[in-house]
Scaffold this motif. Structure first.
Motif, PDB file in Angstrom:
ATOM      1  N   ASP A  44       0.839  -1.193   0.000  1.00  0.00           N
ATOM      2  CA  ASP A  44       0.000   0.000   0.000  1.00  0.00           C
ATOM      3  C   ASP A  44       0.877   1.248   0.000  1.00  0.00           C
ATOM      4  O   ASP A  44       1.684   1.458   0.907  1.00  0.00           O
ATOM      5  CB  ASP A  44      -0.913   0.003   1.229  1.00  0.00           C
ATOM      6  CG  ASP A  44      -1.966  -1.098   1.164  1.00  0.00           C
ATOM      7  OD1 ASP A  44      -2.316  -1.497   0.037  1.00  0.00           O
ATOM      8  OD2 ASP A  44      -2.411  -1.555   2.232  1.00  0.00           O
ATOM      9  N   MET A  45       0.709   2.064  -1.037  1.00  0.00           N
ATOM     10  CA  MET A  45       1.464   3.307  -1.136  1.00  0.00           C
ATOM     11  C   MET A  45       0.871   4.355  -0.182  1.00  0.00           C
ATOM     12  O   MET A  45      -0.209   4.182   0.379  1.00  0.00           O
ATOM     13  CB  MET A  45       1.428   3.835  -2.571  1.00  0.00           C
ATOM     14  CG  MET A  45       1.997   2.853  -3.601  1.00  0.00           C
ATOM     15  SD  MET A  45       3.777   2.581  -3.456  1.00  0.00           S
ATOM     16  CE  MET A  45       3.823   0.965  -2.648  1.00  0.00           C
ATOM     17  N   LYS A  46       1.568   5.447  -0.025  1.00  0.00           N
ATOM     18  CA  LYS A  46       1.132   6.485   0.912  1.00  0.00           C
ATOM     19  C   LYS A  46      -0.219   7.069   0.533  1.00  0.00           C
ATOM     20  O   LYS A  46      -0.954   7.556   1.403  1.00  0.00           O
ATOM     21  CB  LYS A  46       2.189   7.585   0.992  1.00  0.00           C
ATOM     22  CG  LYS A  46       3.495   7.136   1.651  1.00  0.00           C
ATOM     23  CD  LYS A  46       4.514   8.264   1.674  1.00  0.00           C
ATOM     24  CE  LYS A  46       5.813   7.787   2.331  1.00  0.00           C
ATOM     25  NZ  LYS A  46       6.842   8.852   2.330  1.00  0.00           N
ATOM     26  N   ASP A  47      -0.563   7.042  -0.769  1.00  0.00           N
ATOM     27  CA  ASP A  47      -1.859   7.584  -1.181  1.00  0.00           C
ATOM     28  C   ASP A  47      -2.944   6.517  -1.203  1.00  0.00           C
ATOM     29  O   ASP A  47      -4.051   6.758  -1.686  1.00  0.00           O
ATOM     30  CB  ASP A  47      -1.742   8.249  -2.552  1.00  0.00           C
ATOM     31  CG  ASP A  47      -1.328   7.272  -3.654  1.00  0.00           C
ATOM     32  OD1 ASP A  47      -1.102   6.091  -3.342  1.00  0.00           O
ATOM     33  OD2 ASP A  47      -1.236   7.704  -4.819  1.00  0.00           O
ATOM     34  N   GLY A  48      -2.629   5.300  -0.716  1.00  0.00           N
ATOM     35  CA  GLY A  48      -3.628   4.254  -0.594  1.00  0.00           C
ATOM     36  C   GLY A  48      -3.712   3.291  -1.758  1.00  0.00           C
ATOM     37  O   GLY A  48      -4.432   2.286  -1.675  1.00  0.00           O
ATOM     38  N   SER A  50      -2.698   0.232  -4.014  1.00  0.00           N
ATOM     39  CA  SER A  50      -1.959  -1.011  -3.761  1.00  0.00           C
ATOM     40  C   SER A  50      -1.193  -1.433  -5.011  1.00  0.00           C
ATOM     41  O   SER A  50      -1.767  -1.523  -6.104  1.00  0.00           O
ATOM     42  CB  SER A  50      -2.933  -2.125  -3.351  1.00  0.00           C
ATOM     43  OG  SER A  50      -3.583  -1.804  -2.147  1.00  0.00           O
ATOM     44  N   GLU A 133       3.649  10.071  -9.860  1.00  0.00           N
ATOM     45  CA  GLU A 133       3.234   9.107  -8.840  1.00  0.00           C
ATOM     46  C   GLU A 133       3.881   7.742  -9.055  1.00  0.00           C
ATOM     47  O   GLU A 133       4.128   7.004  -8.093  1.00  0.00           O
ATOM     48  CB  GLU A 133       1.708   8.977  -8.806  1.00  0.00           C
ATOM     49  CG  GLU A 133       1.062   8.624 -10.123  1.00  0.00           C
ATOM     50  CD  GLU A 133       0.614   9.842 -10.908  1.00  0.00           C
ATOM     51  OE1 GLU A 133      -0.343   9.717 -11.691  1.00  0.00           O
ATOM     52  OE2 GLU A 133       1.223  10.929 -10.728  1.00  0.00           O
ATOM     53  N   GLN A 136       7.273   7.961  -7.450  1.00  0.00           N
ATOM     54  CA  GLN A 136       7.167   7.890  -5.989  1.00  0.00           C
ATOM     55  C   GLN A 136       6.905   6.455  -5.540  1.00  0.00           C
ATOM     56  O   GLN A 136       7.436   5.998  -4.525  1.00  0.00           O
ATOM     57  CB  GLN A 136       6.049   8.806  -5.500  1.00  0.00           C
ATOM     58  CG  GLN A 136       5.865   8.813  -3.985  1.00  0.00           C
ATOM     59  CD  GLN A 136       7.113   9.236  -3.239  1.00  0.00           C
ATOM     60  OE1 GLN A 136       7.857  10.117  -3.686  1.00  0.00           O
ATOM     61  NE2 GLN A 136       7.376   8.594  -2.100  1.00  0.00           N
ATOM     62  N   ASP A 137       6.099   5.722  -6.307  1.00  0.00           N
ATOM     63  CA  ASP A 137       5.845   4.316  -5.986  1.00  0.00           C
ATOM     64  C   ASP A 137       7.147   3.531  -5.951  1.00  0.00           C
ATOM     65  O   ASP A 137       7.367   2.699  -5.059  1.00  0.00           O
ATOM     66  CB  ASP A 137       4.905   3.687  -7.020  1.00  0.00           C
ATOM     67  CG  ASP A 137       3.496   4.264  -6.967  1.00  0.00           C
ATOM     68  OD1 ASP A 137       3.155   4.891  -5.958  1.00  0.00           O
ATOM     69  OD2 ASP A 137       2.751   4.071  -7.952  1.00  0.00           O
ATOM     70  N   GLU A 140       9.011   3.994  -2.731  1.00  0.00           N
ATOM     71  CA  GLU A 140       8.423   3.275  -1.602  1.00  0.00           C
ATOM     72  C   GLU A 140       8.690   1.776  -1.702  1.00  0.00           C
ATOM     73  O   GLU A 140       8.885   1.102  -0.678  1.00  0.00           O
ATOM     74  CB  GLU A 140       6.916   3.558  -1.540  1.00  0.00           C
ATOM     75  CG  GLU A 140       6.605   5.021  -1.234  1.00  0.00           C
ATOM     76  CD  GLU A 140       5.122   5.278  -1.068  1.00  0.00           C
ATOM     77  OE1 GLU A 140       4.440   4.445  -0.442  1.00  0.00           O
ATOM     78  OE2 GLU A 140       4.640   6.323  -1.566  1.00  0.00           O
ATOM     79  N   ASP A 143      12.172   1.247  -0.503  1.00  0.00           N
ATOM     80  CA  ASP A 143      12.174   1.283   0.970  1.00  0.00           C
ATOM     81  C   ASP A 143      11.764  -0.079   1.535  1.00  0.00           C
ATOM     82  O   ASP A 143      12.364  -0.565   2.518  1.00  0.00           O
ATOM     83  CB  ASP A 143      11.219   2.364   1.482  1.00  0.00           C
ATOM     84  CG  ASP A 143      11.750   3.773   1.261  1.00  0.00           C
ATOM     85  OD1 ASP A 143      12.974   3.930   1.081  1.00  0.00           O
ATOM     86  OD2 ASP A 143      10.933   4.719   1.257  1.00  0.00           O
ATOM     87  N   TRP A 144      10.740  -0.687   0.958  1.00  0.00           N
ATOM     88  CA  TRP A 144      10.278  -2.006   1.427  1.00  0.00           C
ATOM     89  C   TRP A 144      11.370  -3.057   1.238  1.00  0.00           C
ATOM     90  O   TRP A 144      11.624  -3.875   2.125  1.00  0.00           O
ATOM     91  CB  TRP A 144       9.019  -2.418   0.671  1.00  0.00           C
ATOM     92  CG  TRP A 144       8.508  -3.769   1.074  1.00  0.00           C
ATOM     93  CD1 TRP A 144       7.678  -4.061   2.103  1.00  0.00           C
ATOM     94  CD2 TRP A 144       8.843  -5.026   0.455  1.00  0.00           C
ATOM     95  NE1 TRP A 144       7.452  -5.417   2.176  1.00  0.00           N
ATOM     96  CE2 TRP A 144       8.157  -6.035   1.173  1.00  0.00           C
ATOM     97  CE3 TRP A 144       9.631  -5.391  -0.635  1.00  0.00           C
ATOM     98  CZ2 TRP A 144       8.253  -7.381   0.833  1.00  0.00           C
ATOM     99  CZ3 TRP A 144       9.722  -6.728  -0.974  1.00  0.00           C
ATOM    100  CH2 TRP A 144       9.045  -7.713  -0.237  1.00  0.00           C
TER     101      TRP A 144
END
Length: 543
Positions: A44-48, A50, A133, A136-137, A140, A143-144
């Motif tokens: 789940d990204m910060k904007d919700g 998936s 976006e 940005q995905d 993230e 990061d995971w």
């Protein structure tokens, strides 16, 4: 004792080997894909939204691993039909990068594959290529990866074509975990490379690409052209769902039942994700109305540059960094479709655009989507093009770089499209071999010595080459009766022309098979070559 990972092979197996690529040795790499531990999940990204992600981790050694990340536009994996599915452990297979991924796993690297938002099994909508976006995905997802117990917190980005450009955009985000990038065939300047070469709308590839993407995003292969549809429906069911077996099993569940439940959940979520997809149309009415790089796509409210297509701050193509200086200049006329005997004083050739025909065969633009078919240009002499041929070469010459064309033209209206093909002509056999090509719309002829500092396309400019903005403010319509100079570079190439062969140019005022026609009526173009209006070809020759 842990088994040492297999080293990546070099290109030595292409030279003098007893096997063909794809046989014996390559087949052994598949076992590393089947044996690798697969972690499939939605993030789940910060904007919700998936995002679907598969991570393949080597099951041998137990050491922390560097991860190679792919950002897929065309599904991170297909669900193969039996018996092919049995050979890959019923896992999703990426047909483009599968062999490469197997070799990475064999070398002891982990592999992560994500569907960019709005595609494959990911949720959300695909707004436009390489949108902010999507970048940005990727951050993230990295990061995971770095938070996983098997990760050494080092990531290498990889991909081909769209995925390669996505990788470069991710590099530009400066994530501290990114240590390398393998970008194969990226787009350096999407306006001129793909969408508007020479400022002319390229509908052929974009139409086929848009149709393909729409079928992928709908997970419906019946929308594909016949050949592709027949192939994919025989071997695959569609997009591979996310089968997340990491969730805590329900009370009383066996491992087999837990996997079955995960598979059912994955299929349900895949349908939900596909229902959200809405493909962006690269040949929609808004795009067809665009003529300049700063025109706004009304559906996005953005220009091409603002949408993120070309604002990529990376070095330009390696091929453009090592071009030899031009050393050969040649130009003469040839008795062809235009008629005439080619005297030196003959300086003006009339060219009626509506009488031209397209050559036969498969062009380089069609090969961009039909990658298994060989490029073949046929029938130049029957196409109605203006044909110019040099005298036979006195020695072999090797062309390395981007040939430059300078044409003095006159048009019956306010614009003209010029398509130029460089040909290796063999007089003894009358065979014409395609070398490269280039095109230009006359109203985009304004040149600047170099790209303006801070311009969105600054870093895609070829070093030492003049730059054109393709923007509305720099447009220069033609004035009927005036002769104007069009100077432009053809696509870079490397080609050896042998002694006795001739250098040939064929020039056309239209290419309706690939490019949107810009002809308000029966357009006539005149080509000039004499005195102050000396048209010519300048070739980059390797000494």
């Amino acid at each position: 004792m842990a088994k040492a990972p297999r080293p990546l092979r070099t290109d030595e197996h292409w030279d003098g080997g007893s096997h063909e690529p794809g046989q014996a040795e390559d087949e052994g790499d598949t076992k590393f894909f089947c044996k690798a531990r697969c972690e499939s999940r939605y993030l789940d990204m910060k904007d919700g939204v998936s995002i679907a992600l598969d991570a393949f981790v080597s099951s041998e050694g137990g050491e922390l691993q560097t991860t190679v990340l792919y950002q897929h536009r065309y599904m991170r994996g297909l669900s193969l039909r039996w018996p092919l599915s049995k050979k890959v452990g019923k896992r999703g297979v990426d047909p483009v990068n599968f062999e490469h991924k197997c070799r990475l796993l064999a070398a002891g690297l982990a592999v992560a594959a994500m569907d960019v938002r709005g595609t494959g099994a990911s949720y959300g909508q695909y707004r436009c290529p390489w949108a902010a976006e999507q970048r940005q995905d990727a951050m993230e997802v990295i990061d995971w990866i770095c938070a996983q117990p098997w990760s050494n917190k080092q990531v290498i980005l990889c991909g081909v074509s769209y995925e390669a450009t996505a990788a470069l955009f991710t590099v530009a985000q400066h994530h501290e975990a990114v240590k390398g990038c393998i970008a194969l065939y990226p787009f350096w300047d999407a306006f001129q490379d793909v969408n508007f070469p020479g400022g002319i709308h390229h509908h052929k590839f974009l139409t086929e690409w848009g149709r393909f993407c729409d079928a992928m995003d709908r997970n419906d292969f019946s929308l594909l052209p016949m050949k592709t549809r027949a192939l994919l429906t025989v071997v695959a069911k569609g997009c591979h769902p996310v089968i997340d077996t990491s969730a805590a099993p329900q009370a009383g569940s066996t491992p087999e039942l837990s996997r079955k439940q995960a598979k059912q959940a994955g299929k349900r979520r895949l349908k939900e994700a596909v229902a959200q997809h809405k493909s962006w149309d690269p040949c929609g009415p808004d795009v067809l109305r665009m003529r300049f790089a700063d025109d706004v796509d009304a559906s996005l409210g953005l220009t091409i540059s603002q949408a993120g297509w070309t604002r990529l701050h990376t070095p330009p193509s390696c091929a453009s960094c090592m071009l030899p200086k031009p050393q050969v200049q040649t130009w003469s006329s040839d008795p062809g479709p235009m008629g005439g005997a080619a005297p030196a004083r003959h300086c003006k050739w009339q060219h009626t655009v509506s009488r031209q025909k397209h050559f036969r065969g498969l062009s380089r633009y069609e090969a961009m989507s039909r990658m298994t078919e060989p490029i073949a240009y046929k029938g130049f002499r029957k196409s109605g093009h203006a044909i110019f041929t040099s005298a036979p070469l006195q020695q072999d010459i090797t062309i390395v770089g981007a040939p430059q064309v300078e044409l003095w033209v006159e048009s019956s209206d306010a614009d003209a499209d010029l398509f130029v093909y460089l040909i290796d002509y063999i007089p003894a056999t009358r065979v014409s071999r395609y070398v490269t090509e280039g095109c230009i719309r006359a109203s985009h002829r304004k040149l600047q010595p170099q790209a303006p500092k801070g311009h969105p396309r600054e870093f895609s400019a070829m070093p030492g080459h003049p730059f054109r903005t393709f923007e509305r403010a720099d447009a220069q319509p033609l004035q009927p009766g005036n002769v104007e100079c069009l100077s432009f570079h053809m696509l870079p190439t490397a080609f050896c022309m042998q002694q006795g062969h001739c250098i040939r140019l064929t020039i056309s005022g239209a290419d309706g098979k690939h490019f949107t026609m810009d002809d308000p009526g029966p357009r006539i173009i005149w080509l000039h070559s004499s005195g102050e209006h000396s048209s010519g070809l300048c070739l980059p020759i390797k000494s």
